[in-house]
Design an enzyme around this catalytic site. Structure first.
Site, mmCIF file in Angstrom:
data_model
loop_
_atom_site.group_PDB
_atom_site.id
_atom_site.type_symbol
_atom_site.label_atom_id
_atom_site.label_comp_id
_atom_site.label_asym_id
_atom_site.label_seq_id
_atom_site.Cartn_x
_atom_site.Cartn_y
_atom_site.Cartn_z
ATOM 1 N N ASN A 1 3.005 1.751 -4.497
ATOM 2 C CA ASN A 1 3.437 0.951 -5.642
ATOM 3 C C ASN A 1 4.936 1.105 -5.826
ATOM 4 O O ASN A 1 5.501 2.111 -5.437
ATOM 5 C CB ASN A 1 2.788 1.497 -6.930
ATOM 6 C CG ASN A 1 1.372 1.041 -7.095
ATOM 7 O OD1 ASN A 1 1.002 -0.055 -6.698
ATOM 8 N ND2 ASN A 1 0.569 1.898 -7.701
ATOM 9 N N ILE B 1 -6.692 9.106 -13.002
ATOM 10 C CA ILE B 1 -6.281 10.462 -13.374
ATOM 11 C C ILE B 1 -6.201 10.628 -14.893
ATOM 12 O O ILE B 1 -6.759 11.568 -15.465
ATOM 13 C CB ILE B 1 -4.924 10.808 -12.715
ATOM 14 C CG1 ILE B 1 -5.057 10.682 -11.191
ATOM 15 C CG2 ILE B 1 -4.460 12.211 -13.119
ATOM 16 C CD1 ILE B 1 -3.750 10.689 -10.437
ATOM 17 N N VAL B 2 -5.537 9.676 -15.540
ATOM 18 C CA VAL B 2 -5.339 9.837 -16.984
ATOM 19 C C VAL B 2 -6.674 9.750 -17.739
ATOM 20 O O VAL B 2 -6.898 10.472 -18.715
ATOM 21 C CB VAL B 2 -4.273 8.832 -17.511
ATOM 22 C CG1 VAL B 2 -4.803 7.426 -17.667
ATOM 23 C CG2 VAL B 2 -3.664 9.312 -18.810
ATOM 24 N N LYS C 1 -9.331 3.719 -21.805
ATOM 25 C CA LYS C 1 -9.085 5.030 -21.183
ATOM 26 C C LYS C 1 -9.146 6.166 -22.208
ATOM 27 O O LYS C 1 -8.890 7.306 -21.870
ATOM 28 C CB LYS C 1 -7.729 5.029 -20.476
ATOM 29 C CG LYS C 1 -7.614 3.973 -19.375
ATOM 30 C CD LYS C 1 -6.439 4.228 -18.457
ATOM 31 C CE LYS C 1 -6.325 3.128 -17.413
ATOM 32 N NZ LYS C 1 -5.623 3.556 -16.201
ATOM 33 N N LYS D 1 -6.003 -0.919 -22.920
ATOM 34 C CA LYS D 1 -5.917 0.282 -22.063
ATOM 35 C C LYS D 1 -6.111 1.551 -22.890
ATOM 36 O O LYS D 1 -6.798 2.483 -22.471
ATOM 37 C CB LYS D 1 -4.536 0.294 -21.386
ATOM 38 C CG LYS D 1 -4.471 1.094 -20.134
ATOM 39 C CD LYS D 1 -3.322 0.649 -19.253
ATOM 40 C CE LYS D 1 -3.568 -0.712 -18.637
ATOM 41 N NZ LYS D 1 -2.527 -1.173 -17.753
ATOM 42 N N LYS E 1 -1.819 5.781 15.465
ATOM 43 C CA LYS E 1 -1.182 4.563 14.961
ATOM 44 C C LYS E 1 -1.993 3.343 15.407
ATOM 45 O O LYS E 1 -2.315 3.206 16.595
ATOM 46 C CB LYS E 1 0.240 4.472 15.505
ATOM 47 C CG LYS E 1 0.989 3.267 14.978
ATOM 48 C CD LYS E 1 2.408 3.231 15.510
ATOM 49 C CE LYS E 1 3.046 1.905 15.119
ATOM 50 N NZ LYS E 1 4.323 1.689 15.777
HETATM 51 O O1 C5P Z 1 -4.946 1.009 -15.187
HETATM 52 P P1 C5P Z 1 -3.469 1.073 -15.050
HETATM 53 O O2 C5P Z 1 -2.999 1.503 -13.689
HETATM 54 O O3 C5P Z 1 -2.747 -0.167 -15.488
HETATM 55 O O4 C5P Z 1 -3.037 2.198 -16.116
HETATM 56 C C1 C5P Z 1 -1.791 2.769 -16.135
HETATM 57 C C2 C5P Z 1 -1.876 4.154 -16.682
HETATM 58 O O5 C5P Z 1 -2.957 4.877 -16.090
HETATM 59 C C3 C5P Z 1 -0.653 4.945 -16.360
HETATM 60 O O6 C5P Z 1 -0.470 5.915 -17.359
HETATM 61 C C4 C5P Z 1 -1.025 5.601 -15.024
HETATM 62 O O7 C5P Z 1 -0.248 6.759 -14.768
HETATM 63 C C5 C5P Z 1 -2.470 5.926 -15.253
HETATM 64 N N1 C5P Z 1 -3.302 5.910 -14.034
HETATM 65 C C6 C5P Z 1 -3.832 7.102 -13.560
HETATM 66 N N2 C5P Z 1 -4.630 7.099 -12.460
HETATM 67 C C7 C5P Z 1 -4.928 5.956 -11.819
HETATM 68 C C8 C5P Z 1 -4.404 4.742 -12.286
HETATM 69 C C9 C5P Z 1 -3.578 4.759 -13.397
HETATM 70 O O8 C5P Z 1 -3.552 8.160 -14.139
HETATM 71 N N3 C5P Z 1 -5.702 5.977 -10.756
#
Ligand code: C5P
Length: 399
Positions: free
Chosen positions: A210, A307-308, A341, A337, A289
């Site tokens: 990303n 993760i969050v 979350k 969100k 490769k």
């Molecule tokens: O779902 P999205 O990617 O839009 O959400 C963004 C938030 O979720 C950010 O705080 C990002 O660091 C966290 N995130 C995460 N783990 C993931 C995807 C997003 O902690 N796999």
């Protein structure tokens, strides 16, 4: 500890005899690691030459408000956003009056008016001028507005008088400036921050990732450490130097970030997820490769853990803050969100605006809570980080 590493100080010099000491202030600020831009009023140039300050600061000195050439190089609004702190030393009685009245009649007063950075002044004037009720009235108005007042000290003055009005000594000014960054708002707390992108390997040379410079997360980690927190930064691959006093854990993939985050959130009171985590990873990583042959190629992807959300679902969860990069309906998407979350706060930015976010040094955000939202206009990321940390520190439950 005297450190101003990575700090941007805009030194305003006004027209008093103590202006000759400004050269020394520049040197000492530099010794502490600061980057300095100097703005002089025209009266200040009667006491010390711009060339001296230019040679010392390594930057062209800013002198006039209505100068097309310098506005094109770094205009007054840009300077006001650039500064972490504006330090006016010496600050004359006249300049204090201007500031107190909100005047924008020259470059320095206009920058002070436009800026949302911390502002500190080191008054310097004859003892009679200092004691005058007008100056004292202006002083109280400035103090009431949160302006930091360094000094003055008492002693013999250039005019022969003895009394209050001497500018605080350069070394003391630099120490007081460094203290502005050490708020202690997160003393005794542990803070874990994720930052940067993750890389999901396809084969030994290719990956999916990303856009993310990591600047926001690194600035948050620096601000958290300055606020006294035990700070852990879990960083994906970025080109940034880890901040001082921060334990930095380098990871590459989302799975590595996930494991590090869960391991570090033990006994942590605040988790901030600023990383741009890849939502998917290749189901299999090719050992060799992959050769290009067919016109089309399909890579099977599987979902990465969020993760969050995982941190927010912990039984002893820390105060959990997420980021949202949106291109439309920023507040609505950020709020959904927050709910989905189960976060305490979402910091949202509009990534369709190319002048902020991703690789930019600036950002403008919307801080979204359950009960409402507040916009923080475009500002440099380290100032924004400090403002966010100060706000979040106020929201943490006291235990
Ligand atoms: O779902 P999205 O990617 O839009 O959400 C963004 C938030 O979720 C950010 O705080 C990002 O660091 C966290 N995130 C995460 N783990 C993931 C995807 C997003 O902690 N796999």
């Amino acid at each position: 500890m005297l450190s101003l590493v990575n700090k941007r100080i805009l030194l305003g010099i006004t027209g008093g005899i103590a202006a000759y000491k400004s050269a020394e202030i520049v040197r000492r600020l530099q010794d502490a690691g600061a980057d300095i831009q100097v703005v002089m009023t025209s009266a200040a140039t009667e006491f010390i030459t711009p060339l001296t300050l230019q040679a010392l600061s390594g930057h062209r000195v800013h002198l006039a408000l209505l100068d097309p050439e310098s506005e094109a190089a770094m205009g007054h609004i840009e300077l006001s956003r650039w500064a972490d702190v504006i330090l006016v030393a010496p600050a004359t009685a006249d300049f204090m009056a201007k500031l107190a009245n909100g005047e924008g009649s020259d470059l320095l007063s206009t920058i002070c008016l436009a800026s949302r950075s911390a502002l500190a002044i080191a008054p310097s004037m004859n003892q009679g001028m200092w004691r005058h009720p007008s100056t004292q009235y202006n002083l109280e108005r400035l103090r009431g507005r949160g302006v930091h007042i360094f000094g003055p000290t008492e002693g013999s003055q250039a005019c022969g008088d003895i009394g209050p009005g001497r500018m605080t000594e350069p070394q003391d000014i630099v120490e007081l400036t460094a203290d502005l960054f050490e708020t202690g708002a997160l003393a005794g707390r542990k803070v874990v921050i994720t930052a940067g992108p993750t890389r999901e390997a396809i084969d030994p040379v290719r990956y999916i990732s990303n856009h993310s410079s990591g600047k926001m997360g690194y600035a948050l980690a620096e601000a958290a450490a300055e606020a006294g927190a035990e700070t852990v930064l879990i960083s994906g691959p970025v080109n940034l130097t880890p901040p001082d006093r921060v334990k930095t854990i380098h990871v590459t993939s989302a799975l590595e970030m996930y494991e590090a985050a869960l391991a570090e959130t033990v006994n942590c009171q605040l988790f901030i997820a600023s990383a741009a985590v890849a939502d998917y990873r290749p189901a299999r990583i090719a050992e060799q490769k992959m050769k290009k042959a067919a016109d089309q190629m399909t890579i099977e992807l599987v979902k990465n853990p969020d993760i969050v959300s995982a941190v927010a679902a912990l039984q002893n969860r820390p105060f959990t803050v997420g980021f949202a990069a949106e291109t439309t309906q920023v507040e609505d998407f950020a709020r959904s969100k927050l709910e989905r979350k189960k976060l305490d706060l979402v910091i949202a930015n509009d990534v369709s605006d190319r002048t902020i976010g991703f690789n930019s040094d600036d950002n403008a955000v919307l801080v979204v809570e359950m009960q409402g939202a507040e916009a923080i206009p475009k500002i440099n990321k380290s100032i924004l980080a400090r403002q966010l940390i100060a706000r979040i520190a106020d929201m943490l439950p006291t235990d």
